[in-house]
Design a protein around this motif. Structure first.
Motif, PDB file in Angstrom:
ATOM      1  N   SER A   1       0.942  -1.424  -0.120  1.00 53.03           N
ATOM      2  CA  SER A   1      -0.101  -0.020   0.261  1.00 53.03           C
ATOM      3  C   SER A   1       0.930   1.056   0.143  1.00 53.03           C
ATOM      4  O   SER A   1       0.746   2.069  -0.929  1.00 53.03           O
ATOM      5  CB  SER A   1      -0.908  -0.155   1.427  1.00 53.03           C
ATOM      6  OG  SER A   1      -1.649  -0.998   1.240  1.00 53.03           O
ATOM      7  N   SER A  12       2.268   1.617  -3.209  1.00 56.02           N
ATOM      8  CA  SER A  12       1.883   1.817  -4.413  1.00 56.02           C
ATOM      9  C   SER A  12       1.895   3.514  -3.937  1.00 56.02           C
ATOM     10  O   SER A  12       1.107   4.268  -5.542  1.00 56.02           O
ATOM     11  CB  SER A  12       0.043   1.621  -3.766  1.00 56.02           C
ATOM     12  OG  SER A  12      -0.672   1.996  -4.791  1.00 56.02           O
ATOM     13  N   ARG A  13       1.081   4.025  -3.360  1.00 54.58           N
ATOM     14  CA  ARG A  13       0.898   5.757  -2.810  1.00 54.58           C
ATOM     15  C   ARG A  13       2.445   6.514  -3.278  1.00 54.58           C
ATOM     16  O   ARG A  13       2.091   7.400  -4.465  1.00 54.58           O
ATOM     17  CB  ARG A  13       0.793   5.548  -1.352  1.00 54.58           C
ATOM     18  CG  ARG A  13      -0.485   5.327  -1.032  1.00 54.58           C
ATOM     19  CD  ARG A  13      -0.939   6.332   0.504  1.00 54.58           C
ATOM     20  NE  ARG A  13       0.016   5.695   1.552  1.00 54.58           N
ATOM     21  CZ  ARG A  13      -0.238   4.695   1.984  1.00 54.58           C
ATOM     22  NH1 ARG A  13      -1.957   3.919   2.417  1.00 54.58           N
ATOM     23  NH2 ARG A  13       0.528   4.412   2.511  1.00 54.58           N
ATOM     24  N   SER A  39       4.562   5.760  -5.456  1.00 52.25           N
ATOM     25  CA  SER A  39       4.175   5.237  -7.999  1.00 52.25           C
ATOM     26  C   SER A  39       3.417   6.233  -7.579  1.00 52.25           C
ATOM     27  O   SER A  39       4.181   6.539  -8.939  1.00 52.25           O
ATOM     28  CB  SER A  39       4.012   3.502  -7.585  1.00 52.25           C
ATOM     29  OG  SER A  39       4.905   2.899  -7.189  1.00 52.25           O
ATOM     30  N   ASP A  40       1.817   6.582  -6.836  1.00 52.13           N
ATOM     31  CA  ASP A  40       1.217   7.237  -7.720  1.00 52.13           C
ATOM     32  C   ASP A  40       1.376   8.598  -7.920  1.00 52.13           C
ATOM     33  O   ASP A  40       1.158   9.167  -8.724  1.00 52.13           O
ATOM     34  CB  ASP A  40      -0.354   6.922  -6.827  1.00 52.13           C
ATOM     35  CG  ASP A  40      -1.405   5.401  -7.078  1.00 52.13           C
ATOM     36  OD1 ASP A  40      -0.384   5.294  -8.211  1.00 52.13           O
ATOM     37  OD2 ASP A  40      -1.938   5.254  -6.134  1.00 52.13           O
TER      38      ASP A  40
END
Length: 106
Positions: free
Chosen positions: A76, A79-80, A82-83
Protein backbone atom coordinates in the motif's frame (compact mmCIF):
# COMPACT_ATOMS: atom_id res chain seq x y z
CA UNK A 1 -17.79 -12.24 2.84
CA UNK A 2 -19.57 -12.96 6.04
CA UNK A 3 -19.62 -15.58 8.74
CA UNK A 4 -23.42 -15.76 8.53
CA UNK A 5 -25.29 -17.42 5.69
CA UNK A 6 -28.64 -15.88 6.59
CA UNK A 7 -28.13 -12.92 4.26
CA UNK A 8 -29.76 -13.23 0.86
CA UNK A 9 -27.58 -14.85 -1.77
CA UNK A 10 -24.85 -16.07 0.53
CA UNK A 11 -23.92 -19.72 0.52
CA UNK A 12 -21.68 -21.70 2.87
CA UNK A 13 -18.35 -22.65 1.35
CA UNK A 14 -16.02 -25.15 2.99
CA UNK A 15 -12.35 -24.16 3.14
CA UNK A 16 -9.49 -26.17 4.59
CA UNK A 17 -6.71 -24.44 6.50
CA UNK A 18 -4.06 -26.51 8.27
CA UNK A 19 -6.20 -29.62 7.89
CA UNK A 20 -9.21 -28.04 9.59
CA UNK A 21 -12.44 -27.38 7.76
CA UNK A 22 -14.21 -24.05 8.09
CA UNK A 23 -17.57 -23.04 6.68
CA UNK A 24 -17.60 -19.48 5.44
CA UNK A 25 -20.64 -17.76 3.97
CA UNK A 26 -20.04 -15.76 0.83
CA UNK A 27 -21.79 -14.52 -2.27
CA UNK A 28 -21.63 -16.92 -5.22
CA UNK A 29 -19.50 -14.48 -7.24
CA UNK A 30 -16.95 -14.36 -4.36
CA UNK A 31 -16.53 -18.14 -4.14
CA UNK A 32 -13.47 -18.43 -6.40
CA UNK A 33 -11.61 -15.61 -4.66
CA UNK A 34 -12.48 -17.05 -1.23
CA UNK A 35 -11.11 -20.45 -2.21
CA UNK A 36 -7.96 -18.83 -3.62
CA UNK A 37 -7.49 -16.78 -0.45
CA UNK A 38 -7.95 -19.87 1.73
CA UNK A 39 -5.43 -21.83 -0.35
CA UNK A 40 -2.95 -18.94 -0.13
CA UNK A 41 -3.39 -18.64 3.64
CA UNK A 42 -3.10 -22.41 4.08
CA UNK A 43 0.15 -22.40 2.11
CA UNK A 44 1.64 -19.53 4.13
CA UNK A 45 0.60 -21.12 7.42
CA UNK A 46 2.10 -24.48 6.40
CA UNK A 47 5.38 -22.75 5.52
CA UNK A 48 5.46 -20.97 8.88
CA UNK A 49 4.57 -24.15 10.77
CA UNK A 50 7.37 -26.04 9.02
CA UNK A 51 9.90 -23.33 9.87
CA UNK A 52 8.91 -23.07 13.52
CA UNK A 53 8.50 -26.80 14.26
CA UNK A 54 5.98 -27.57 16.91
CA UNK A 55 4.22 -24.20 17.03
CA UNK A 56 0.58 -24.39 17.95
CA UNK A 57 -1.96 -23.49 15.26
CA UNK A 58 -2.99 -20.28 17.02
CA UNK A 59 0.58 -18.95 17.01
CA UNK A 60 1.00 -19.95 13.36
CA UNK A 61 -2.24 -18.11 12.50
CA UNK A 62 -1.14 -14.96 14.32
CA UNK A 63 2.30 -15.00 12.69
CA UNK A 64 0.74 -15.55 9.25
CA UNK A 65 -1.68 -12.68 9.89
CA UNK A 66 1.15 -10.36 10.94
CA UNK A 67 3.27 -11.34 7.96
CA UNK A 68 0.42 -10.79 5.50
CA UNK A 69 -0.57 -7.49 7.15
CA UNK A 70 3.04 -6.30 6.94
CA UNK A 71 3.27 -7.23 3.25
CA UNK A 72 -0.07 -5.54 2.55
CA UNK A 73 1.02 -2.32 4.27
CA UNK A 74 4.32 -2.30 2.38
CA UNK A 75 2.49 -2.74 -0.92
CA UNK A 76 0.00 0.00 0.00
CA UNK A 77 2.80 2.39 0.91
CA UNK A 78 4.75 1.59 -2.27
CA UNK A 79 1.60 2.04 -4.33
CA UNK A 80 0.96 5.48 -2.82
CA UNK A 81 4.58 6.47 -3.49
CA UNK A 82 4.25 5.26 -7.08
CA UNK A 83 0.97 7.13 -7.49
CA UNK A 84 2.61 10.28 -6.10
CA UNK A 85 5.60 9.91 -8.41
CA UNK A 86 3.34 9.36 -11.37
CA UNK A 87 1.30 12.45 -10.50
CA UNK A 88 4.50 14.48 -10.28
CA UNK A 89 5.67 13.12 -13.65
CA UNK A 90 2.33 13.92 -15.28
CA UNK A 91 2.40 17.45 -13.81
CA UNK A 92 5.95 17.93 -15.08
CA UNK A 93 4.98 16.76 -18.58
CA UNK A 94 1.95 19.03 -18.48
CA UNK A 95 4.17 22.04 -17.68
CA UNK A 96 6.59 21.11 -20.47
CA UNK A 97 3.75 20.76 -22.97
CA UNK A 98 2.28 24.08 -21.88
CA UNK A 99 5.68 25.70 -22.36
CA UNK A 100 6.18 24.12 -25.76
CA UNK A 101 2.66 25.02 -26.92
CA UNK A 102 3.05 28.59 -25.70
CA UNK A 103 5.58 29.21 -28.48
CA UNK A 104 3.07 28.15 -31.13
CA UNK A 105 0.14 30.07 -29.70
CA UNK A 106 1.90 33.44 -29.60
Amino acid sequence: MSDESSKSGTQPVSVSILDREYLVACEPHERASLLAAAAFLDSRMRDLRAKSRGSNPERVAVMAGLTLAHEFLELSTNSRVSDGSMSENVASLHRKLDGALAHFIQ
